[in-house]
Scaffold this motif. Sequence first.
Motif, PDB file in Angstrom:
ATOM      1  N   UNK A 286       0.844  -1.184   0.000  1.00 28.61           N
ATOM      2  CA  UNK A 286       0.000   0.000   0.000  1.00 28.61           C
ATOM      3  C   UNK A 286       0.883   1.240   0.000  1.00 28.61           C
ATOM      4  N   UNK A 287       0.365   2.372  -0.490  1.00 23.10           N
ATOM      5  CA  UNK A 287       1.101   3.622  -0.340  1.00 23.10           C
ATOM      6  C   UNK A 287       1.043   4.096   1.105  1.00 23.10           C
ATOM      7  N   UNK A 288       1.939   4.987   1.469  1.00 20.01           N
ATOM      8  CA  UNK A 288       1.914   5.529   2.822  1.00 20.01           C
ATOM      9  C   UNK A 288       0.590   6.250   3.042  1.00 20.01           C
ATOM     10  N   UNK A 289      -0.219   5.843   4.029  1.00 20.79           N
ATOM     11  CA  UNK A 289      -1.525   6.480   4.224  1.00 20.79           C
ATOM     12  C   UNK A 289      -1.370   7.929   4.683  1.00 20.79           C
ATOM     13  N   UNK A 290      -2.137   8.812   4.076  1.00 23.61           N
ATOM     14  CA  UNK A 290      -2.123  10.236   4.405  1.00 23.61           C
ATOM     15  C   UNK A 290      -0.713  10.829   4.306  1.00 23.61           C
ATOM     16  N   UNK A 291       0.145  10.172   3.536  1.00 19.72           N
ATOM     17  CA  UNK A 291       1.526  10.615   3.377  1.00 19.72           C
ATOM     18  C   UNK A 291       2.278  10.631   4.709  1.00 19.72           C
ATOM     19  N   UNK A 292       1.868   9.790   5.642  1.00 22.04           N
ATOM     20  CA  UNK A 292       2.549   9.700   6.930  1.00 22.04           C
ATOM     21  C   UNK A 292       3.889   8.985   6.774  1.00 22.04           C
ATOM     22  N   UNK A 293       4.876   9.438   7.509  1.00 24.81           N
ATOM     23  CA  UNK A 293       6.171   8.767   7.515  1.00 24.81           C
ATOM     24  C   UNK A 293       6.142   7.602   8.493  1.00 24.81           C
ATOM     25  N   UNK A 294       7.206   6.777   8.429  1.00 22.19           N
ATOM     26  CA  UNK A 294       7.298   5.659   9.360  1.00 22.19           C
ATOM     27  C   UNK A 294       7.321   6.145  10.801  1.00 22.19           C
TER      28      UNK A 294
END
Length: 344
Positions: free
Chosen positions: A259-267
């Motif tokens: 999946x892509x990073x949700x909501x553009x959240x970082x690790x």
Amino acid sequence: MSPFPPEHAAGRTAPAAASVLERAEQHVGLLRDLVRCDAVVLTAADPFALSPQHTSLAAAGYSDAALDRLLDDFVPDARNPGFRLLRNGVRAALRWSDLARNWQIRFVTTALAEECLLPAGFHEGLTACLWLPDGSHAGAVHMNWAASRAATDDRRRTVERFLPLLAEASNVLQPHRVLADELHGDAHVALIGAGVEQRIPGRDVGPVLRSQGRLWPLLLSSVPHRNGSYIWIDEAETFHRIDLTRCAGSTMLVAEREMPAPYDLTARELQVVTLLAGGASNPGIADALVVSRRTVSTHVEHILAKLGVASRADVAALATREGLRLVPVGRGSELQPGGLGRMR
């Protein structure tokens, strides 16, 4: 550990899902009518047993003692030479007479025959191992006749024509396959039960869910206590959706897809989200991640902006609802290990 729900338990019969038992009873009844045998049992290989083990799905004509011996003896390292051949080397239905004629194995002299079957009045028998199309061992069928002449070549051939159908009836993972197809489409899937990984016939486990992988030990510690959707981040910082669905007993269906990073959240932000969802304060998050409280405050501000919410409570609710938490590790820890603590 059995893959079947406990409410159907009865004696040595596996507590199987009703649909599996009903299908087994129907097939065994039809086969017994066709080949006119005096006793028959359809067994299933327990996919979660730590050592090879069979359970009875449908049986007629055998004593409890005979059933126990049939279930216990039909294993890869069987002392019974006939069973050892059938379990490991021959994909056919063989009678005692076939074993004697073609393999010089006198089944009538085995302990099973002398102690259980012959005293019960059986003088001929037939056994076949059951295999699914992908090569998985599903179970076995055993049957016996009082009169040797009743076990004709035609009846043996009839049994062999039934073997694919009996294999499907013995496939106790079929309900899990239906569930995986319905819920998770083409995702990679696997099952966990009794700490053992089991692949679902016809479905790909994929590289992430392999038992040799880095995620699997974490799932073993967390799965018995969890349900829902989570995120896994691998060594290459690729994001994966992990869905955990509790099935019968303590069996858990695990599904995985990239999946892509949700909501553009970082690790790192997902670590903070996971801790927030668990009720941690900023000082608690700072201690867990070994960072300053000011750094945590900055992360929280960024998370609120990216998620479009106004409070920490909103973050927790959204994280639980949309599966924004990292894969949990056991009961006491909420953070995924493996180097994410070094990320900024």
